[in-house]
Design a protein around this motif. Structure first.
Motif, short mmCIF file in Angstrom:
data_model
loop_
_atom_site.label_atom_id
_atom_site.label_comp_id
_atom_site.label_asym_id
_atom_site.label_seq_id
_atom_site.Cartn_x
_atom_site.Cartn_y
_atom_site.Cartn_z
N ALA A 1 0.83 -1.20 0.00
CA ALA A 1 0.00 0.00 0.00
C ALA A 1 0.87 1.26 0.00
O ALA A 1 0.62 2.20 -0.76
CB ALA A 1 -0.92 0.00 1.22
N ILE B 1 -2.23 0.96 7.03
CA ILE B 1 -2.61 1.36 5.66
C ILE B 1 -3.59 2.53 5.72
O ILE B 1 -3.61 3.38 4.84
CB ILE B 1 -3.22 0.15 4.90
CG1 ILE B 1 -2.17 -0.94 4.72
CG2 ILE B 1 -3.78 0.57 3.55
CD1 ILE B 1 -2.71 -2.24 4.13
N HIS C 1 -4.69 5.64 3.36
CA HIS C 1 -5.96 5.40 2.66
C HIS C 1 -6.99 6.49 2.98
O HIS C 1 -7.60 7.06 2.07
CB HIS C 1 -6.50 4.02 3.05
CG HIS C 1 -7.89 3.76 2.56
ND1 HIS C 1 -8.16 3.48 1.23
CD2 HIS C 1 -9.09 3.74 3.20
CE1 HIS C 1 -9.46 3.31 1.09
NE2 HIS C 1 -10.05 3.45 2.26
N THR D 1 -6.62 5.71 -3.21
CA THR D 1 -7.70 5.28 -2.30
C THR D 1 -8.14 3.85 -2.64
O THR D 1 -8.25 3.00 -1.76
CB THR D 1 -8.91 6.23 -2.43
OG1 THR D 1 -8.47 7.55 -2.22
CG2 THR D 1 -10.00 5.87 -1.44
N THR E 1 -5.03 1.24 -2.10
CA THR E 1 -4.70 0.99 -0.69
C THR E 1 -5.88 0.35 0.04
O THR E 1 -5.69 -0.51 0.91
CB THR E 1 -4.27 2.28 0.03
OG1 THR E 1 -5.31 3.26 -0.14
CG2 THR E 1 -2.97 2.84 -0.51
N GLY E 2 -7.09 0.75 -0.34
CA GLY E 2 -8.29 0.16 0.27
C GLY E 2 -8.38 -1.32 -0.07
O GLY E 2 -8.74 -2.15 0.79
N TRP F 1 -5.91 -3.17 1.99
CA TRP F 1 -6.37 -3.25 3.38
C TRP F 1 -7.51 -4.27 3.49
O TRP F 1 -7.64 -4.99 4.49
CB TRP F 1 -6.85 -1.87 3.84
CG TRP F 1 -7.42 -1.83 5.21
CD1 TRP F 1 -6.74 -1.74 6.39
CD2 TRP F 1 -8.82 -1.90 5.56
NE1 TRP F 1 -7.62 -1.74 7.44
CE2 TRP F 1 -8.90 -1.84 6.97
CE3 TRP F 1 -9.99 -2.01 4.81
CZ2 TRP F 1 -10.11 -1.87 7.64
CZ3 TRP F 1 -11.20 -2.04 5.48
CH2 TRP F 1 -11.25 -1.97 6.89
#
Lengths: 63, 249
Positions: free
Chosen positions: A21, B59, B63, B110, B113-114, B117
């Motif tokens: 990430a 994260i 995010h 967004t 990374t979402g 996660w």
């Protein structure tokens, strides 16, 4: 999802996801941040070519 | 009031905007790096892991600020689009168009990374739930604005056409914001509201610092892009040629 991935998910900590990430975050921001510099370089080159062309045309003897 | 209006009108002049933006940019970049550095170390090292989410909670320090920015940038573009359509100033048109790629970048962050996660937390990278789908639509809207602006040759006509699309796309913002309340979604409802936060301060503060860093980054990036777009569109004007000759372009 594959069974292997599920087993890894149970045993591994979540750091690979965190690292992925943050890598995505920095790569995309870096890509975004260099765009104005690339645009400036392109513009400088275009202006240099255009102004040199205009100067040559102005200096050329007129018929 | 008169003085304020006069300053506002002066800002609509491309050379004045170019100079002023050039002065603000180093400060906003420095503040973005400083607050981003503090927020990253705080979020990655000092903030505790979550008792349910474990380390993947880290994260959220990128995010959530990216998600806020994806919405805030569209709202910023809508203000600039209204100014562009009402007052027809080049600076407003340019600011609206300059913000679109940055907004698209934050929306992509967004979603990515979402997704990363979601896998350890929900057990899946993606679900077609209302929050995720409306955020994906926002990415397509950003790409639509960028595409429309690039399709029309005259930059001023292109900016006005794209401004209309921005105002139409504004309807997606409340849908994203309230999707978690209007529909039954996998995505959790907001943890931070105007009335308060349900997040522990040890986790809330690094999140807010990172949110501040993204704001300063946006300020730098939108000014840098707008300056270059203005100079490109006005490259036949004397002020741009003077800047080039002085080596300040």
């Amino acid at each position: 999802m594959s069974g292997l991935e599920d087993i890894l998910m149970e045993r591994l900590p979540h750091w690979p996801f965190v690292a992925g990430a943050y890598a995505a975050f920095f790569l995309l921001l870096l890509f975004d941040a260099v765009q104005p510099y690339l645009a400036a370089r392109r513009l400088r080159r275009e202006l240099a070519a255009r102004l040199t062309r205009e100067a040559r045309r102005a200096a050329a003897p007129k018929d | 009031m008169k003085h304020w209006l006069a300053s506002f009108h002066r800002l609509a002049s491309p050379p004045i905007f170019f100079r002023l933006a050039g002065r603000i940019m180093p400060w906003s970049l420095a503040l973005a790096i400083l607050s981003g550095g503090i927020g990253l170390v705080w979020g990655l090292v000092y903030a505790p892991a979550d008792y349910l989410q474990g380390e993947s909670v880290r994260i959220l320090y990128i995010h959530v600020p990216a998600a806020w920015m994806s919405l805030a940038i569209w709202a910023f573009m809508a203000f600039a689009a209204i100014a562009a359509l009402v007052w027809r100033t080049k600076v407003a048109e340019t600011l609206a168009m300059a913000a679109a790629p940055i907004g698209a970048c934050f929306t992509a962050i967004t979603l990515l990374t979402g997704s990363l996660w979601g896998r350890p937390t929900w057990g899946t990278y993606w679900v077609w739930d209302a929050r995720l789908t409306s955020e994906l639509i926002l990415l397509f809207l950003y790409l639509g604005v960028i595409g429309l602006y690039r399709t029309i040759e005259d930059p001023r006509r292109a900016a006005r056409a794209a401004s209309v699309l921005i105002l139409v796309g504004l309807v997606n913002l409340p849908i994203i914001r309230y999707s978690v309340e209007w529909w039954s979604t996998l995505h959790q409802p907001a943890s931070i509201r105007l009335s308060g936060s349900s997040i522990h301060p040890q986790m809330l503060w690094p999140l807010l610092v990172m949110a501040l860093a993204t704001k300063f980054y946006f300020l730098w990036a939108v000014l840098a892009r707008a300056r270059m777009m203005l100079a490109e569109n006005e490259s036949n004007k004397q002020w741009v040629r003077d800047l080039w000759r002085e080596g300040r372009l």
